[in-house]
Design an enzyme around this catalytic site. Structure first.
Site, mmCIF file in Angstrom:
data_model
loop_
_atom_site.group_PDB
_atom_site.id
_atom_site.type_symbol
_atom_site.label_atom_id
_atom_site.label_comp_id
_atom_site.label_asym_id
_atom_site.label_seq_id
_atom_site.Cartn_x
_atom_site.Cartn_y
_atom_site.Cartn_z
ATOM 1 N N HIS A 88 0.847 -1.199 0.000
ATOM 2 C CA HIS A 88 0.000 0.000 0.000
ATOM 3 C C HIS A 88 0.884 1.252 0.000
ATOM 4 O O HIS A 88 1.922 1.295 0.671
ATOM 5 C CB HIS A 88 -0.938 -0.006 1.218
ATOM 6 C CG HIS A 88 -2.035 1.002 1.075
ATOM 7 N ND1 HIS A 88 -1.839 2.350 1.269
ATOM 8 C CD2 HIS A 88 -3.331 0.858 0.709
ATOM 9 C CE1 HIS A 88 -2.974 2.991 1.036
ATOM 10 N NE2 HIS A 88 -3.905 2.104 0.701
ATOM 11 N N GLU A 157 -4.047 1.990 -7.161
ATOM 12 C CA GLU A 157 -4.521 3.122 -6.370
ATOM 13 C C GLU A 157 -3.645 4.347 -6.639
ATOM 14 O O GLU A 157 -2.573 4.496 -6.029
ATOM 15 C CB GLU A 157 -4.454 2.796 -4.879
ATOM 16 C CG GLU A 157 -5.270 1.603 -4.473
ATOM 17 C CD GLU A 157 -5.581 1.612 -2.978
ATOM 18 O OE1 GLU A 157 -6.764 1.730 -2.649
ATOM 19 O OE2 GLU A 157 -4.647 1.531 -2.170
ATOM 20 N N GLY A 163 -8.045 9.330 -0.497
ATOM 21 C CA GLY A 163 -8.451 10.191 0.611
ATOM 22 C C GLY A 163 -8.668 11.644 0.226
ATOM 23 O O GLY A 163 -8.782 12.510 1.099
HETATM 24 P P1 13P Z 1 -9.903 6.262 -0.038
HETATM 25 O O1 13P Z 1 -11.057 5.390 -0.470
HETATM 26 O O2 13P Z 1 -10.142 6.919 1.301
HETATM 27 O O3 13P Z 1 -9.475 7.208 -1.095
HETATM 28 O O4 13P Z 1 -8.667 5.259 0.232
HETATM 29 C C1 13P Z 1 -8.307 4.375 -0.774
HETATM 30 C C2 13P Z 1 -7.288 3.443 -0.233
HETATM 31 O O5 13P Z 1 -6.159 3.819 0.017
HETATM 32 C C3 13P Z 1 -7.696 2.042 0.020
HETATM 33 O O6 13P Z 1 -6.598 1.243 0.273
#
Ligand code: 13P
Length: 230
Positions: A88, A157, A163
Site C-alpha cells: 500500500h 490506487e 483520501g
Molecule cells: P480512499 O477510499 O479513502 O481514497 O482510500 C483508498 C485506499 O487507500 C484504500 O486502500
C-alpha cells in the site's frame, strides 16, 4: 465484483465487531458472485463468521520473533487470517517500505499460500508527466513480484486520488487498467482512490475493473453496503 474495505488506522475492536454485524445484515441479499473483504486494524483481527473474508493490512514476514511492534504468522494463524495487503502506498511512504522490502514480504506470504492484494500506484507528479511515465512507474512496482502467483489480486490506487475525494476519471482508470491487465496476465485488478457510493456504478462499469479497494467510504457499514448492493 470484489469489494474490499481498508479501515487503515480507524475503528476499534468494539466498533469493528459492531460494523461487521451491521454489514452482514445489510449485505445478506448481495449477489453470490460478489466477494467482500474487510481489512480492520491489527488490534481488531478476530474469528468473525460471515459472507466476507477478513485480511490483515500488514504483517512482518516471520512466524514470530523479535520484531517490536509488528505481528507475524503466529498472530494471524490464531484467527485463521490468510489474506494480506502488501505494498500500500501509505506503507511505502510513511513506513519507508522499499520495493525490495515489499518484494520480500510478497515472497514470504506467497510461500505461506496467502491470498495477496498487491497495491501499486503513482504520485501526482508522475501522472502529470503523462501516460508513459505512469506505466513505467507502475511496472517498476512489480520488480521482484511473482505476478504469476495464482492467489494475487492487484489493486491500482493512484496516490493523488486516495483520501482526497477526487477519484481518477473514467478515462484515466480505463486506460491504466487496460495496460495493467496485459502486464499482469489478466489477474483480478481493483481500483482504489475515493471510490464511494456516488461513483461506484461508473467505476464498476469500466472494462478491466474487477472490484474496488475502499478507504474512507468503507468506514461506515451503510455506505460500504450501498456500494456492494449497487
Ligand atoms: P480512499 O477510499 O479513502 O481514497 O482510500 C483508498 C485506499 O487507500 C484504500 O486502500
Amino acid at each position: 465484483m470484489i469489494y474490499a474495505a481498508n479501515f487503515k488506522t480507524n475503528h476499534t475492536r468494539k466498533s469493528t465487531a459492531e460494523y461487521i454485524a451491521s454489514l452482514s445484515d445489510k449485505i445478506a441479499t448481495k449477489n453470490d458472485e460478489d466477494k467482500v473483504y474487510i481489512f480492520p486494524p491489527a488490534t481488531a483481527l478476530d474469528s468473525y463468521v460471515g459472507d466476507f473474508t477478513i485480511g490483515t493490512q500488514n504483517a512482518y514476514p516471520a512466524q514470530n520473533g523479535a520484531f517490536t511492534g509488528e505481528i507475524g504468522l503466529d498472530q494471524l494463524e490464531e484467527f485463521d487470517i490468510q489474506t494480506i495487503l502488501i505494498g500500500h502506498s501509505e506503507r511505502r511512504e510513511h513506513m519507508a517500505e522499499s520495493q525490495e522490502k515489499v518484494a520480500q514480504k510478497f515472497a514470504f506470504f506467497k510461500e505461506q499460500n496467502f491470498e495477496i492484494i498487491y497495491c501499486i500506484g503513482e504520485p501526482l507528479h508522475v501522472r502529470e508527466e503523462g501516460f508513459d511515465a505512469v506505466m513505467d512507474y507502475l511496472l517498476a512496482q512489480f520488480d521482484g513480484i511473482d505476478i504469476s502467483y495464482e492467489k494475487v489480486i492487484v489493486a491500482y490506487e493512484p496516490i493523488w486520488a486516495i483520501g482526497t475525494g477526487r477519484s481518477a476519471t473514467v478515462e484515466e482508470i480505463s486506460s491504466t487498467h487496460l495496460a495493467l491487465k496485459k502486464a499482469i496476465n489478466n489477474k483480478p485488478l481493483l481500483y482504489g482512490g475515493s471510490a464511494k457510493p456516488a461513483n461506484i456504478k461508473e467505476i464498476s462499469a469500466i472494462d478491466g475493473v474487477d472490484g474496488v479497494l475502499v478507504g474512507s467510504a468503507s468506514l461506515d457499514a451503510e455506505s460500504f453496503s450501498q456500494m456492494i448492493l449497487s
